[in-house]
Scaffold this active site. Structure first.
Site, PDB file in Angstrom:
ATOM      1  N   ARG A 224       0.856  -1.185   0.000  1.00 55.13           N
ATOM      2  CA  ARG A 224       0.000   0.000   0.000  1.00 55.13           C
ATOM      3  C   ARG A 224       0.891   1.234   0.000  1.00 55.13           C
ATOM      4  O   ARG A 224       1.978   1.236   0.601  1.00 55.13           O
ATOM      5  CB  ARG A 224      -0.891   0.034   1.247  1.00 55.13           C
ATOM      6  N   HIS A 272      -1.176   0.710  -9.705  1.00 47.66           N
ATOM      7  CA  HIS A 272      -1.952  -0.182  -8.820  1.00 47.66           C
ATOM      8  C   HIS A 272      -2.629  -1.312  -9.618  1.00 47.66           C
ATOM      9  O   HIS A 272      -3.847  -1.465  -9.613  1.00 47.66           O
ATOM     10  CB  HIS A 272      -3.002   0.608  -8.018  1.00 47.66           C
TER      11      HIS A 272
HETATM   12  P1  NDP Z   1      -2.323 -11.439   4.679  1.00 51.50           P
HETATM   13  O1  NDP Z   1      -3.186 -10.875   5.755  1.00 51.50           O
HETATM   14  O2  NDP Z   1      -2.575 -12.829   4.217  1.00 51.50           O
HETATM   15  O3  NDP Z   1      -0.776 -11.350   5.112  1.00 51.50           O
HETATM   16  C1  NDP Z   1      -0.255 -10.271   5.790  1.00 51.50           C
HETATM   17  C2  NDP Z   1       1.152 -10.626   6.293  1.00 51.50           C
HETATM   18  O4  NDP Z   1       1.713  -9.458   6.903  1.00 51.50           O
HETATM   19  C3  NDP Z   1       1.143 -11.721   7.361  1.00 51.50           C
HETATM   20  O5  NDP Z   1       2.252 -12.561   7.199  1.00 51.50           O
HETATM   21  C4  NDP Z   1       1.281 -10.933   8.663  1.00 51.50           C
HETATM   22  O6  NDP Z   1       1.912 -11.640   9.723  1.00 51.50           O
HETATM   23  C5  NDP Z   1       2.183  -9.803   8.211  1.00 51.50           C
HETATM   24  N1  NDP Z   1       2.054  -8.645   9.118  1.00 51.50           N
HETATM   25  C6  NDP Z   1       0.985  -7.880   9.367  1.00 51.50           C
HETATM   26  N2  NDP Z   1       1.269  -6.932  10.285  1.00 51.50           N
HETATM   27  C7  NDP Z   1       2.561  -7.125  10.622  1.00 51.50           C
HETATM   28  C8  NDP Z   1       3.436  -6.495  11.532  1.00 51.50           C
HETATM   29  N3  NDP Z   1       3.043  -5.458  12.294  1.00 51.50           N
HETATM   30  N4  NDP Z   1       4.694  -6.955  11.650  1.00 51.50           N
HETATM   31  C9  NDP Z   1       5.127  -8.011  10.902  1.00 51.50           C
HETATM   32  N5  NDP Z   1       4.333  -8.665  10.010  1.00 51.50           N
HETATM   33  C10 NDP Z   1       3.067  -8.214   9.877  1.00 51.50           C
HETATM   34  O7  NDP Z   1      -2.439 -10.419   3.454  1.00 51.50           O
HETATM   35  P2  NDP Z   1      -2.259 -10.746   1.897  1.00 51.50           P
HETATM   36  O8  NDP Z   1      -0.973 -11.446   1.709  1.00 51.50           O
HETATM   37  O9  NDP Z   1      -3.480 -11.356   1.331  1.00 51.50           O
HETATM   38  O10 NDP Z   1      -2.195  -9.241   1.283  1.00 51.50           O
HETATM   39  C11 NDP Z   1      -1.204  -8.326   1.697  1.00 51.50           C
HETATM   40  C12 NDP Z   1      -1.517  -6.933   1.157  1.00 51.50           C
HETATM   41  O11 NDP Z   1      -1.237  -6.852  -0.239  1.00 51.50           O
HETATM   42  C13 NDP Z   1      -2.982  -6.487   1.226  1.00 51.50           C
HETATM   43  O12 NDP Z   1      -3.345  -6.069   2.535  1.00 51.50           O
HETATM   44  C14 NDP Z   1      -3.008  -5.336   0.246  1.00 51.50           C
HETATM   45  O13 NDP Z   1      -2.669  -4.132   0.890  1.00 51.50           O
HETATM   46  C15 NDP Z   1      -1.907  -5.695  -0.763  1.00 51.50           C
HETATM   47  N6  NDP Z   1      -2.453  -6.001  -2.089  1.00 51.50           N
HETATM   48  C16 NDP Z   1      -2.051  -5.228  -3.147  1.00 51.50           C
HETATM   49  C17 NDP Z   1      -2.516  -5.496  -4.407  1.00 51.50           C
HETATM   50  C18 NDP Z   1      -2.054  -4.703  -5.573  1.00 51.50           C
HETATM   51  O14 NDP Z   1      -2.545  -4.912  -6.692  1.00 51.50           O
HETATM   52  N7  NDP Z   1      -1.096  -3.819  -5.422  1.00 51.50           N
HETATM   53  C19 NDP Z   1      -3.469  -6.594  -4.665  1.00 51.50           C
HETATM   54  C20 NDP Z   1      -3.801  -7.350  -3.497  1.00 51.50           C
HETATM   55  C21 NDP Z   1      -3.326  -7.039  -2.248  1.00 51.50           C
HETATM   56  P3  NDP Z   1       1.207 -12.956  10.378  1.00 51.50           P
HETATM   57  O15 NDP Z   1       1.254 -13.996   9.286  1.00 51.50           O
HETATM   58  O16 NDP Z   1       2.059 -13.289  11.511  1.00 51.50           O
HETATM   59  O17 NDP Z   1      -0.203 -12.537  10.710  1.00 51.50           O
HETATM   60  C1  OXD Z   2      -6.468  -5.356  -3.151  1.00 54.47           C
HETATM   61  C2  OXD Z   2      -5.965  -4.397  -4.120  1.00 54.47           C
HETATM   62  O1  OXD Z   2      -6.394  -5.106  -1.953  1.00 54.47           O
HETATM   63  O2  OXD Z   2      -6.379  -4.444  -5.295  1.00 54.47           O
HETATM   64  O3  OXD Z   2      -6.969  -6.419  -3.590  1.00 54.47           O
HETATM   65  O4  OXD Z   2      -5.105  -3.589  -3.797  1.00 54.47           O
END
Ligand code: NDP
Ligand code: OXD
Length: 309
Positions: A224, A272
């Site tokens: 993000r 994006h």
């Molecule tokens: P998940 O919730 O599956 O994974 C998030 C990961 O981040 C987990 O491993 C979590 O740890 C870790 N995490 C969260 N907070 C912390 C912290 N404070 N310290 C350390 N690690 C942390 O999310 P997704 O993988 O599904 O998606 C990730 C992000 O990708 C979305 O939230 C979105 O913002 C972005 N995205 C962007 C897109 C684009 O087109 N640019 C498309 C889709 C998504 P733990 O496993 O221990 O909980």
């Molecule tokens: C999502 C994105 O969160 O498109 O899926 O960024």
């Protein structure tokens, strides 16, 4: 009863047809034509104007149209007691993996340098190390981070990831928690951010974090925009401490014309699009959850409000 739909992408009739294929008796209303708010049972949205969901007194569930849910938590009036779900989908994960692999390979093979050399007609070889000698690090080892990590590992890279809780992923070194962040950064030459946006992760990629990466490191941000302090990135690139950056997400989207990132020679920009959820699959996922919610069953991919992602 009805479902309220809000999205920046206008394909109203298409969404109605798709959802009604799975749930024929559901009336679909498109924001801002809400009608009687008491008749709204479900909402599916991305960046719904703040305060709108709080008006819906009979809401049973909310569905994010994306994987991220920061757009819901950003609404101070978001009704947190209502169950809500996000998109988790194999195809979305594969598309993000494609994006990450594409840009890791560009950084690994110095494509930024070759692009610059081509503009100046310079013939100069810069030999990349073998993949096994290249240390790639992923901030966030959730659904998307794990997908990217396993494919990068398969390509031979030396892969590590950082998460909140410990992980056991074959061949991927895991660092977790604030105490292990510095050690993770110190070994990371190509850093990818796949964290969710929360109060803890906002601004995480800043001058201090960059200073802990080795000289010449590159970053890729498809997480993000507010994960990155853009001014700090420009300073780190201009000083030569960072070699290059690939950015998909920005603090303001669409990115304003006067943002200096547009024309920075060491920055590659995509608008994006790293991984866009396929609407057919999203409609099917949400319809399945509507059927579950109506039966009083827990939602699939329900978000834990205590974690904030
Ligand atoms: P998940 O919730 O599956 O994974 C998030 C990961 O981040 C987990 O491993 C979590 O740890 C870790 N995490 C969260 N907070 C912390 C912290 N404070 N310290 C350390 N690690 C942390 O999310 P997704 O993988 O599904 O998606 C990730 C992000 O990708 C979305 O939230 C979105 O913002 C972005 N995205 C962007 C897109 C684009 O087109 N640019 C498309 C889709 C998504 P733990 O496993 O221990 O909980
Ligand atoms: C999502 C994105 O969160 O498109 O899926 O960024």
């Amino acid at each position: 009863m009805a479902l309220l739909f809000h999205s920046m992408i206008k394909r109203d009739d298409w969404w109605r047809t798709q959802l009604n294929k799975h749930v024929p008796d559901l009336e679909i209303r498109f924001w801002p034509e809400i009608g009687n708010p008491d008749e709204i049972e479900f909402a599916m949205c991305f960046n719904m104007p703040h305060g709108e969901l709080a008006k819906l007194k009979n809401l049973k569930a909310v569905f994010s149209l994306g994987a991220g849910v920061d757009h819901l938590f950003a609404d101070p009036d978001f009704p947190r007691h209502i169950p809500f779900a996000r998109v988790v989908d194999d195809e979305l994960t594969s598309r993000m993996t494609e994006y990450v692999v594409q840009h890791v390979l560009n950084h690994h093979r110095y494509q930024h340098q070759y692009d610059a050399q081509q503009r100046e007609k310079i013939w100069q070889e810069n030999h990349a190390p073998a993949a096994r000698e290249r240390k790639v690090g992923i901030l966030g080892l959730g659904t998307l981070g794990q997908g990217a990590a396993t494919t990068l590992k398969y390509l031979g890279f030396d892969v590590a990831g950082w998460s909140r809780s410990p992980k056991d992923i074959d061949g991927v070194t895991n660092f977790h928690g604030g105490d292990q962040l510095d050690a993770f950064l110190a070994r990371t030459e190509i850093l990818i951010c796949l964290l969710p946006l929360t109060a803890e992760t906002r601004d995480i990629m800043n001058a201090e974090l960059f200073s802990k990466l080795p000289e010449g490191a590159a970053i890729i941000n498809p997480g993000r925009g507010p994960h990155l302090v853009e001014e700090d990135l420009i300073t780190a690139l201009d000083s030569g401490h960072l070699s290059a950056a690939t950015l998909d997400v920005f603090r303001t989207e669409p990115m304003p014309q006067d943002n200096p990132l547009w024309s920075h020679p060491k920055v590659r920009i995509t608008p994006h699009v790293a991984s866009i959820a396929n609407p057919d699959r999203v409609a099917a996922l949400i319809a399945k959850n509507i059927i579950r919610a109506r039966k009083g069953e827990p939602l699939v991919n329900q978000v834990d409000t205590t974690k904030g992602y």
